[in-house]
Motif scaffolding. Structure first.
Motif, short mmCIF file in Angstrom:
data_model
loop_
_atom_site.label_atom_id
_atom_site.label_comp_id
_atom_site.label_asym_id
_atom_site.label_seq_id
_atom_site.Cartn_x
_atom_site.Cartn_y
_atom_site.Cartn_z
N PHE A 104 -5.59 -2.87 3.44
CA PHE A 104 -6.81 -2.59 2.69
C PHE A 104 -7.31 -1.17 2.96
O PHE A 104 -7.67 -0.43 2.04
CB PHE A 104 -7.91 -3.59 3.07
N ASN A 105 -7.33 -0.81 4.22
CA ASN A 105 -7.91 0.48 4.59
C ASN A 105 -7.06 1.65 4.09
O ASN A 105 -7.57 2.64 3.57
CB ASN A 105 -8.09 0.56 6.10
N PHE A 106 -5.75 1.54 4.26
CA PHE A 106 -4.87 2.60 3.77
C PHE A 106 -4.98 2.75 2.25
O PHE A 106 -5.07 3.86 1.73
CB PHE A 106 -3.41 2.31 4.16
N GLY A 138 -16.56 -3.71 1.74
CA GLY A 138 -16.54 -3.04 3.03
C GLY A 138 -15.43 -2.02 3.15
O GLY A 138 -15.57 -1.02 3.87
N TYR A 139 -14.33 -2.27 2.45
CA TYR A 139 -13.23 -1.32 2.47
C TYR A 139 -13.31 -0.31 1.32
O TYR A 139 -12.45 0.55 1.20
CB TYR A 139 -11.90 -2.07 2.40
N GLY A 140 -14.33 -0.45 0.49
CA GLY A 140 -14.48 0.49 -0.61
C GLY A 140 -13.60 0.19 -1.80
O GLY A 140 -13.25 1.10 -2.56
N ALA A 145 -7.41 1.95 0.26
CA ALA A 145 -8.71 2.46 -0.17
C ALA A 145 -8.88 3.94 0.14
O ALA A 145 -9.33 4.72 -0.71
CB ALA A 145 -9.83 1.65 0.48
N THR A 146 -8.50 4.33 1.35
CA THR A 146 -8.71 5.73 1.74
C THR A 146 -7.73 6.67 1.05
O THR A 146 -8.05 7.84 0.81
CB THR A 146 -8.58 5.91 3.26
N SER A 163 0.84 -1.21 0.00
CA SER A 163 0.00 0.00 0.00
C SER A 163 0.87 1.25 0.00
O SER A 163 0.60 2.22 -0.72
CB SER A 163 -0.92 0.00 1.23
N ARG A 171 -14.86 -8.97 1.62
CA ARG A 171 -14.33 -7.86 2.42
C ARG A 171 -14.04 -6.62 1.57
O ARG A 171 -13.90 -5.53 2.10
CB ARG A 171 -13.05 -8.30 3.13
N HIS A 175 -5.79 -5.96 7.12
CA HIS A 175 -6.84 -4.96 7.28
C HIS A 175 -6.27 -3.54 7.19
O HIS A 175 -6.87 -2.65 6.58
CB HIS A 175 -7.55 -5.18 8.62
N ALA A 176 -5.10 -3.33 7.77
CA ALA A 176 -4.47 -2.02 7.68
C ALA A 176 -4.14 -1.69 6.23
O ALA A 176 -4.35 -0.56 5.76
CB ALA A 176 -3.19 -2.00 8.53
#
Length: 431
Positions: free
Chosen positions: A235-237, A275-277, A239-240, A202, A272, A232-233
């Motif tokens: 995916f979130n980083f 959910g993370y966009g 996506a955002t 990421s 998943r 999870h970290a």
């Protein structure tokens, strides 16, 4: 009259300063703001009927494929129309990887190397995805992506030198076998620890976005690694921050000895993504053309839209997890046979035969040739010396500082004094 006008005027001024949604509730009976939630964390509508989402009652995410088990394209519109030369390279690399796996697995069993991991059953995930990427796209692998490196030009000598940890191993014998890496081929050296490569991917993708270099990052991982916090970290980083990274999950049914039924309750890893966009797709990991198609499209999304994409490739691990594992202890033999009959190599071969590009004579000739190539590289690697002991002290500092130099000199002096106690002849010289 003037008083009433003043009240109306003050009311209009009040409404003019309020959000549009609140003005609607006061001025219209058909548009009410309580039916239009203004929460920043969702994009829902209100409902007045209580209903829990029950994942057990939802249909599973479909699995995209273009070729059936007989090697037939269904439908023709999804045929990637890959030329004969490229398809032959796909088949050669998949089967050469298979031959290398067999020989190196047996060599570990004979005590000639310390460890090995095969890729049986997952060859299409490697070659299908690698063939859809650009050579300069950055790869973060887990430890079962040798085919990606092979597609990019990593040689048999380089593979086997690394597994032996000899003097020609680019990692200088510091890594476990199968922990490959190549700066020239844009393949980050593999780490044993699960999922550490995911947040790194990421971050690298974010750097690529900032650089606007038109490249993307691909990060491979297994469904077991997706249970790690790092996943999870990552995916979130991604996506955002809108990072151009492809998260490629090889869902092969087992995290070492743990089946998917004990790993997660939901519908695989693809569920998943939303959910993370992230844009998400599930693909038949035994269909090399389907994997090629989705990876090619995912790459296009990454570089043109700066968005992460999650691919879940449904496949099956035919071999043991590693040479440290005995899969017969946790799965039945019939289960392996069932999946092996639909393996990606056989499916691609059937396609090539139908196209008139392959026959039994070519198959037998290539089997002998590929085995010979692996055995020649194996024989050369086995004869090479181990790296010089001085390599223990290199590659930490740009220039060796005095205290490290002192340690190196001390070791050299000690080994020279007690040569008969150490396998000096099996290592490259100090000079």
């Amino acid at each position: 009259m003037a008083a009433k006008f003043g009240i109306v005027l003050r009311s209009l001024r009040y409404l003019a300063n309020k959000p549009l949604s609140c003005r609607m509730i006061c001025t219209s009976s058909s548009l009410r703001c309580e039916d239009r939630p203004q929460f920043p964390g969702s994009k829902s509508k209100f409902t007045y009927k209580m209903s829990f989402l029950d994942p057990d009652k939802e249909e599973g995410i479909p699995v995209y494929r273009v070729m059936n088990s007989q090697g037939e394209m269904i439908p023709e519109s999804e045929d990637p129309k890959i030329d004969k030369k490229t398809v032959l390279k796909m088949y050669h690399d998949m089967t050469l990887l298979n031959s290398m796996d067999k020989i190196l697995y047996e060599s570990q069993r004979q005590g000639r190397i310390s460890f090995y991991m095969t890729n049986f059953g997952e060859e299409a995930t490697h070659i299908g995805s690698a063939s859809a990427l650009h050579p300069e796209d950055l790869v973060f692998g887990q430890y079962r992506e040798a085919g990606v490196l092979m597609w990019r030009g990593f040689t048999l000598d380089q593979f086997i030198n690394q597994c032996y940890g000899n003097m020609d191993d680019k990692g200088k014998g510091r890594q476990m076998p199968v922990h490959y890496g190549s700066k020239d081929l844009h393949f980050v050296t593999i780490s044993s620890t699960l999922a550490t490569q995911m947040p790194q991917a990421s971050g690298a993708a974010y750097a690529y976005k900032r650089a606007q270099n038109g490249k993307c990052v691909i990060c491979y991982f297994g469904e077991g690694a997706a249970s790690e916090g790092d996943a999870h970290a990552a995916f979130n980083f991604a996506a955002t921050l809108n990072c151009p990274v492809i998260f490629f999950c090889r869902n092969n049914g087992y995290a070492i000895s743990t089946p998917t039924s004990d790993q997660y309750r939901g519908d695989g890893i693809a569920s998943r993504g939303s959910g993370y966009g992230m844009m998400t797709i599930r693909v038949d990991g035994n269909d090399v053309f389907a994997v090629h198609n989705v990876t090619k499209e995912a790459r296009e999304i990454c570089v043109t839209q700066n968005r992460p994409v999650l691919i879940e490739a449904m496949t099956y691990r035919i071999g043991h997890h590693s040479t440290s594992d005995d899969s017969s202890m946790y799965r039945k033999k019939g289960e392996v046979v069932k999946f092996d009959t639909n393996n990606p190599i056989g499916r691609l071969r059937s396609y090539m035969v139908k196209q008139g590009w392959w026959d039994d004579e070519q198959e037998n000739q290539w089997k002998e040739e590929s085995k010979k190539m692996v055995m020649e590289a194996f024989a050369k690697a086995e004869k090479k010396k181990k790296p010089s002991p001085k390599e223990i002290f290199h590659d930490v500092y740009d220039e060796i500082p005095p205290h490290i130099q002192k340690q190196m000199d001390s070791l050299k002096e000690h080994v020279s004094k007690y040569e008969d106690k150490y396998p000096v002849q099996s290592h490259d010289a100090w000079s």
